[in-house]
Design a protein around this motif. Structure first.
Motif, PDB file in Angstrom:
ATOM      1  N   GLY A  23       1.941   8.435   4.902  1.00  0.00           N
ATOM      2  CA  GLY A  23       0.292   8.574   5.168  1.00  0.00           C
ATOM      3  C   GLY A  23       0.148  10.098   5.942  1.00  0.00           C
ATOM      4  N   THR A  54       0.853  -1.081   0.166  1.00  0.00           N
ATOM      5  CA  THR A  54      -0.003  -0.102   0.113  1.00  0.00           C
ATOM      6  C   THR A  54       0.719   1.178   0.189  1.00  0.00           C
ATOM      7  OG1 THR A  54      -1.607  -1.413   1.358  1.00  0.00           O
ATOM      8  CG2 THR A  54      -1.933   1.131   1.332  1.00  0.00           C
ATOM      9  N   ILE A  79      -3.377   4.701   5.810  1.00  0.00           N
ATOM     10  CA  ILE A  79      -2.699   4.919   4.472  1.00  0.00           C
ATOM     11  C   ILE A  79      -1.303   4.522   3.942  1.00  0.00           C
ATOM     12  CG2 ILE A  79      -2.279   7.220   3.063  1.00  0.00           C
ATOM     13  CD1 ILE A  79      -4.492   8.654   4.599  1.00  0.00           C
ATOM     14  N   ILE A  82      -9.022   8.140   0.220  1.00  0.00           N
ATOM     15  CA  ILE A  82      -7.686   7.676   0.322  1.00  0.00           C
ATOM     16  C   ILE A  82      -7.892   6.678   1.478  1.00  0.00           C
ATOM     17  CG2 ILE A  82      -5.079   7.994   0.521  1.00  0.00           C
ATOM     18  CD1 ILE A  82      -5.443  10.712  -0.557  1.00  0.00           C
ATOM     19  N   ILE A 120       0.667  13.291   3.342  1.00  0.00           N
ATOM     20  CA  ILE A 120      -0.605  13.487   2.285  1.00  0.00           C
ATOM     21  C   ILE A 120      -1.406  14.614   2.593  1.00  0.00           C
ATOM     22  CG2 ILE A 120      -2.532  12.375   1.317  1.00  0.00           C
ATOM     23  CD1 ILE A 120      -0.757   9.841   0.894  1.00  0.00           C
ATOM     24  N   ILE A 162       0.882   8.639  -4.935  1.00  0.00           N
ATOM     25  CA  ILE A 162      -0.305   9.630  -4.694  1.00  0.00           C
ATOM     26  C   ILE A 162       0.478  10.950  -4.059  1.00  0.00           C
ATOM     27  CG2 ILE A 162      -2.016  10.352  -3.456  1.00  0.00           C
ATOM     28  CD1 ILE A 162      -3.326   7.505  -3.712  1.00  0.00           C
ATOM     29  N   VAL A 168      -9.643   3.727  -0.042  1.00  0.00           N
ATOM     30  CA  VAL A 168      -8.576   3.018  -0.934  1.00  0.00           C
ATOM     31  C   VAL A 168      -7.523   2.103  -0.222  1.00  0.00           C
ATOM     32  CG1 VAL A 168      -6.834   3.362  -2.841  1.00  0.00           C
ATOM     33  CG2 VAL A 168      -8.976   4.864  -2.802  1.00  0.00           C
ATOM     34  N   ALA A 169      -6.898   2.589   0.772  1.00  0.00           N
ATOM     35  CA  ALA A 169      -5.987   1.939   1.492  1.00  0.00           C
ATOM     36  C   ALA A 169      -6.307   0.861   2.003  1.00  0.00           C
ATOM     37  CB  ALA A 169      -5.295   3.022   2.470  1.00  0.00           C
ATOM     38  N   TRP A 185       1.998   2.857  -3.314  1.00  0.00           N
ATOM     39  CA  TRP A 185       0.715   3.416  -4.387  1.00  0.00           C
ATOM     40  C   TRP A 185       0.446   4.828  -3.540  1.00  0.00           C
ATOM     41  CZ3 TRP A 185      -0.139   1.619  -8.648  1.00  0.00           C
ATOM     42  CH2 TRP A 185      -0.191   0.311  -9.260  1.00  0.00           C
ATOM     43  N   MET A 186       0.850   4.723  -2.244  1.00  0.00           N
ATOM     44  CA  MET A 186       0.499   6.129  -1.364  1.00  0.00           C
ATOM     45  C   MET A 186       1.742   6.848  -1.588  1.00  0.00           C
ATOM     46  SD  MET A 186      -2.319   5.822  -0.290  1.00  0.00           S
ATOM     47  CE  MET A 186      -3.269   4.451  -1.027  1.00  0.00           C
ATOM     48  N   VAL A 243     -10.802  14.491   0.550  1.00  0.00           N
ATOM     49  CA  VAL A 243      -9.965  13.620  -0.058  1.00  0.00           C
ATOM     50  C   VAL A 243      -9.133  12.461   0.691  1.00  0.00           C
ATOM     51  CG1 VAL A 243      -7.764  13.800  -1.615  1.00  0.00           C
ATOM     52  CG2 VAL A 243      -9.439  15.535  -1.791  1.00  0.00           C
ATOM     53  N   VAL A 244      -8.678  12.823   1.846  1.00  0.00           N
ATOM     54  CA  VAL A 244      -8.056  11.958   2.906  1.00  0.00           C
ATOM     55  C   VAL A 244      -9.007  10.822   3.201  1.00  0.00           C
ATOM     56  CG1 VAL A 244      -7.385  11.733   5.296  1.00  0.00           C
ATOM     57  CG2 VAL A 244      -6.615  13.634   3.986  1.00  0.00           C
TER      58      VAL A 244
END
Length: 352
Positions: free
Chosen positions: A308, A29, A290, A336, A311, A36, A339-340, A32-33, A332-333
């Motif tokens: 995390g 993860t 995250i 995210i 971000i 981002i 998603v995480a 990917w973070m 947005v957080v």
């Protein structure tokens, strides 16, 4: 027909190795973070007026704004890795900062001297104040741990209850008013001071602590026991790990980090913040998740937690520079985090 070259013989194997390495990387993860995070930095640098986002001073401002949260998120990484929670971190920071501020203003001089900005016993007062913050935070965490381990109550419920207890004590002590007359020298000599004129001291302190915690989590038996506890408490017990003592240490560590965050808080703003820190617990959990730490225990990433943490701070700073409302950061957080958690669950299903 010519014989195949050495490169031709190795090419399929090298390609397979690269594919395997990349596939493993994609399962994390944190990877990917990180993409981002880099994407956000690139976009804000590109579209901000005069590219104001892309500057060394702005990056250190971001690091300074994240210096408190990253400590709480690092402690939460250990707890989540062991399948525990601490929702009382915000109350702990508030109570620790208030008692530290009370100690500093009480020992620095007489009430009249302190009100006039004269602090004859400043050094002793600051040392005592820092010690009180660290002790208060650690004691708060240990109480959480004792209740969880001795009474066998869920850490979620225990720390939810101690949140109100901690805030209640803080309000009783202060009657709902912030502690005034904290010496400005604490702000000037520490919070706004910079190493080599570049790196803010609070950032350096947080960075050193996080590096130490990374080492403990990934390289020591303590870290291994923490993740073993989160993977399977029964298996950890059969392996000889004292589960109760280890959980107590983890809650004490979380409390100690709250005490450090409290010191950073009063030194940065030269006042307490009774009404603040209401969402510190959720922000710390979000930063850890995250970054790839599992809500179900057994998996934790300190480097991912740092990503995390950055971000939401990058989002907030970028939106402010763009002249937009930083509240969009919350939306947005939250997305995210979903998603995480999805990536974490997908990886767990694949591993079964």
């Amino acid at each position: 027909m010519s014989a195949p070259t050495h490169e031709e013989n190795l090419s399929p194997l090298a390609s397979t190795d690269r594919s395997t390495w990349f596939s493993r990387l994609c399962e994390h993860t944190a990877f990917w973070m990180l993409l981002i995070l880099l994407g956000l930095v690139f976009i804000f640098s590109l579209i901000s007026p005069n590219h104001a986002f892309f500057s060394v001073s702005n990056f250190f401002t971001i690091a300074l704004n994240a210096s408190q949260l990253v400590l709480l998120a690092a402690g939460m990484t250990f707890l989540l890795g062991s399948r525990e929670f601490d929702l009382s971190v915000g109350a702990n920071v508030v109570l620790s900062s208030i008692l530290a501020a009370k100690t500093i203003t009480g020992l620095a001089g007489s009430p009249d001297q302190v009100a006039m900005g004269d602090y004859p016993n400043l050094t002793v007062a600051i040392i005592a104040g820092v010690a009180v913050a660290l002790l208060t935070g650690t004691l708060f965490g240990l109480i959480n741990g004792l209740v969880v381990t001795r009474l066998k109550i869920s850490s979620f419920l225990v720390t939810l209850a101690t949140t109100t207890v901690g805030l209640g004590i803080a309000l009783v002590i202060t009657h709902g008013a912030n502690v005034p007359d904290i010496p400005r020298v604490l702000q000037i000599s520490f919070a706004t001071n910079k190493i080599f004129g570049v790196i803010p001291l609070p950032v350096a302190v947080s960075l050193i602590i996080v590096c130490l915690l990374w080492y403990i989590l990934s390289k020591t038996r303590f870290g291994t026991h923490t993740l073993a506890l989160g993977s399977s408490p029964n298996a950890a017990r059969r392996a000889g790990i004292d589960i109760n003592s280890h959980s107590l240490y983890l809650f004490g560590l979380m409390g100690l980090l709250c005490g450090v965050a409290a010191v950073l808080d009063i030194s940065r703003f030269a006042t307490t913040n009774i009404g603040g820190h209401q969402t510190d617990n959720l922000q710390a959990v979000a930063a850890a998740v995250i970054g790839g730490t599992s809500l179900f225990g057994g998996i934790a990433s300190m480097s991912g937690t740092v990503i995390g943490t950055l971000i939401p701070v990058v989002l907030s700073t970028g939106l402010v520079i763009m002249g937009l409302d930083s509240f969009y950061q919350l939306i947005v957080v939250g997305l995210i985090v979903i998603v995480a958690v999805y990536i974490d669950q997908r990886n767990r299903q694949r591993s079964v």
